[in-house]
Each structure stands twice: as C-alpha cells, then as structure tokens.
Design an enzyme around this catalytic site. Structure first.
Site, PDB file in Angstrom:
ATOM      1  N   TYR A 130       0.858  -1.193   0.000  1.00 17.15           N
ATOM      2  CA  TYR A 130       0.000   0.000   0.000  1.00 17.15           C
ATOM      3  C   TYR A 130       0.889   1.235   0.000  1.00 17.15           C
ATOM      4  O   TYR A 130       1.580   1.519   0.985  1.00 17.15           O
ATOM      5  CB  TYR A 130      -0.897  -0.024   1.231  1.00 17.15           C
ATOM      6  CG  TYR A 130      -2.110   0.889   1.175  1.00 17.15           C
ATOM      7  CD1 TYR A 130      -2.335   1.762   0.120  1.00 17.15           C
ATOM      8  CD2 TYR A 130      -3.050   0.849   2.203  1.00 17.15           C
ATOM      9  CE1 TYR A 130      -3.454   2.571   0.078  1.00 17.15           C
ATOM     10  CE2 TYR A 130      -4.179   1.662   2.172  1.00 17.15           C
ATOM     11  CZ  TYR A 130      -4.378   2.513   1.108  1.00 17.15           C
ATOM     12  OH  TYR A 130      -5.488   3.331   1.077  1.00 17.15           O
ATOM     13  N   LYS A 166      -1.195  -1.202  -4.235  1.00 16.39           N
ATOM     14  CA  LYS A 166      -2.374  -0.381  -3.971  1.00 16.39           C
ATOM     15  C   LYS A 166      -1.934   1.070  -3.820  1.00 16.39           C
ATOM     16  O   LYS A 166      -1.069   1.383  -2.994  1.00 16.39           O
ATOM     17  CB  LYS A 166      -3.081  -0.873  -2.700  1.00 16.39           C
ATOM     18  CG  LYS A 166      -4.377  -0.127  -2.380  1.00 16.39           C
ATOM     19  CD  LYS A 166      -5.042  -0.726  -1.153  1.00 16.39           C
ATOM     20  CE  LYS A 166      -6.353   0.000  -0.850  1.00 16.39           C
ATOM     21  NZ  LYS A 166      -7.009  -0.512   0.360  1.00 16.39           N
TER      22      LYS A 166
END
Length: 315
Positions: A140, A165
């Site tokens: 992320y 992400k």
C-alpha cells in the site's frame, strides 16, 4: 513464496469492515461477526480486516489475531481474507505471523510508523515484512510509504508481493509505475493486481480506470453496500450518466464532509455503520467522533444515496 500456497485473484467490490468496540472499549467480536455476515450477504470480492477502516493503528497483536481468526471463520472460504500489517518492523513481523496463524489468505502492507524513508528504504522494509509470513502481500503506497517506478518494479519481483495499492493519487506517477511493473514481470507468468486505495475511492474510479486500475476498496460498502454495488455496476458498464449522478448526490458531498476533520475517513464510516443499525461503538483516540451537526449532515448524505440507489433499482 511456497508454491503450494494458492494465490486468489481479487475482483468485485472489496469490503473493509470496521472494528467494533464495546462500551468498555474492548474489541466486540460478536458485533464484528454480525457486521461481517451482513457484508458477506451483499457479495463482496474479498474481506480486508484490521486495515485502515478497521483501525489497524489502534490494535495490539492479540486483538488483531482474534479479529483475523474470526473473519476467517465467518467467511468460511467464501471470499479471500486479507489482513493489515505494518508499523515498526518488529511489530509488522508479529502481525504478519499472527495473520498466517489465524488463516488469512494474504496481507495488505500498510505504511511504517511516522518516519519518512527514501524509496530504497521502502524496498528493504517490504522485503522484511514479506519474508515474515508465507502469504501473498499487497503493498500500500500512501502517506510516508513512497515508491517510484523503479522501486515499485523491484518490490513487484519479490516472490510473494502480488499487488500494488495506490493511496497517493498521483496518476502520472501511478501510470509510470503500472508500466514499470508490467515490464519487470513480463513473461514471468506471475499474477499481479493494481488497486485504487484512495479514501472514498469511488470519487477517483473514472480516473483510475483510465490507466487500467479497476479494483478499489470501498469504505461505503461497510454501511451501504447497495450504494457501493450500484456504483460499481455503473462504473463496470461505463454508465457515465449514472456515475455522475452518484458522484454529485452522494460521493462528492461525503468527501466534502470527510475533509472537514482529520480522521473522518474512519470515524464517519463507523458512525454511518451505527446509523444503519449496528452498534459498533466509537473510534479509539487519537481519532475523534463526528460532531452532532456533522452526524446530521451524514444522515442527509446517506439518505440521498439510498434514494438514488432505490430509483436506479426501480428502473
């Protein structure tokens, strides 16, 4: 990664449940079960437990493992269960190992705590976290977790890193990252997915789809899966008129309210879950509860979204 560990590719709307707390401030596993069951009945593509919306930052390892284990039990293999990990490196290792013990299907690697690091440092951090458990990892990128195209491509070649992400919203950079990762993995046959991880991601879905990033996390799914799924269908079918109506009537007003106070990206969602009938408790400090006037505004926004969804369903 152990070749015997299956990698489940994700699709549809991804459900990021909140973490319920009881009146004494302890994790409420029974309410968590109810919250999960209601979400699963709506048909998400995966469950991401103890992540941003689930107040990962506020949990200690025993609470965390209990939440992941309960999510695995409740989903019973119907959809993949991913668990958050991150923070200081020793704790990140503990969380990753706890998730594996609890039966999670994968990990979402959240940013390390506070400190800023160069992209090369994030590569080293990712290698250490990914090595702590025999699970697929989605990296992320947000806050202080910054990757450039070269380092994103490097982490994508780590055997068990299976996704990237983006929560930074720099579409020029992300477009170059997507190309760099695809180039690095070209011919490898390795499964790899990209995700839109912006808060209230629906607002940026049209832009992300333009660079080939179609998967996204939906905090709205926590409290109004019907709204979330109706928007997802509109985006998947390219219904720009309906997309614009949802953005104007629901998502943009929600983002405007969210931006008024730091931390509302979590506490508004938790309040909305309560407004829809589940007593999931309040957020843990340092997050704060929405003010009474903001709760009233949230109720109005939810009502508008539900009305639009009902009109769409009615045809």
């Amino acid at each position: 990664m152990n070749p015997g560990v299956p990698v489940q590719m994700l699709d549809r709307v991804l459900f990021f449940p909140v973490t319920p707390f009881d009146a004494a401030g302890a994790v409420d596993l029974d309410m968590f079960t109810t919250h999960l069951e209601q979400g699963l009945a709506a048909g998400p593509g995966g469950v991401f437990v103890a992540c941003g919306t689930g107040e990962f930052h506020a949990l200690e390892p025993v609470e965390y493992e209990a939440l992941v284990r309960r999510a695995v039990e409740v989903t019973a293999g119907a959809v993949p269960v991913y668990a958050g990990t991150g923070g200081s490196l020793p704790l990140a290792r503990q969380f990753s190992q706890a998730a594996q013990r609890a039966g999670a299907n994968g990990l979402l690697m959240l940013p390390p705590y506070l400190v800023a690091a160069p992209p090369s440092g994030m590569v080293a951090y990712t290698r250490e976290v990914a090595a702590a458990a025999d699970l697929p990892v989605i990296v992320y990128s947000r806050g202080n977790a910054v990757f450039d195209p070269e380092t994103a491509a490097e982490v994508a070649t780590i055997p068990n890193v299976m996704g990237f992400k983006d929560g930074r919203g720099d579409l020029d950079l992300l477009g170059r990252i997507v190309l760099a990762v695809r180039g690095a993995l070209n011919g490898s046959g390795k499964p790899f997915q990209f995700f839109n991880g912006m808060p209230t991601a629906e607002v940026t879905v049209p832009a992300y789809r333009g660079i080939g990033v179609t998967l996204y996390s939906s905090a709205v799914f926590c409290f109004a899966p019907d709204i979330s799924l109706a928007f997802f269908k509109a985006a998947a079918t390219g219904d720009d008129v309906l997309i614009d109506r949802f953005l104007a009537d629901f998502f943009h007003p929600l983002v405007e309210l969210r931006n008024k106070v730091p931390g509302y990206a979590v506490s508004l969602v938790k309040t909305a879950v309560r407004l829809r009938g589940l007593d999931v408790g309040t957020v843990r400090p340092p997050l704060v509860e929405p003010s009474p006037e903001h709760v009233v505004e949230l109720e109005r926004i939810i009502a508008a979204g539900l009305a639009l969804t009902a009109a769409v369903v009615a045809g």
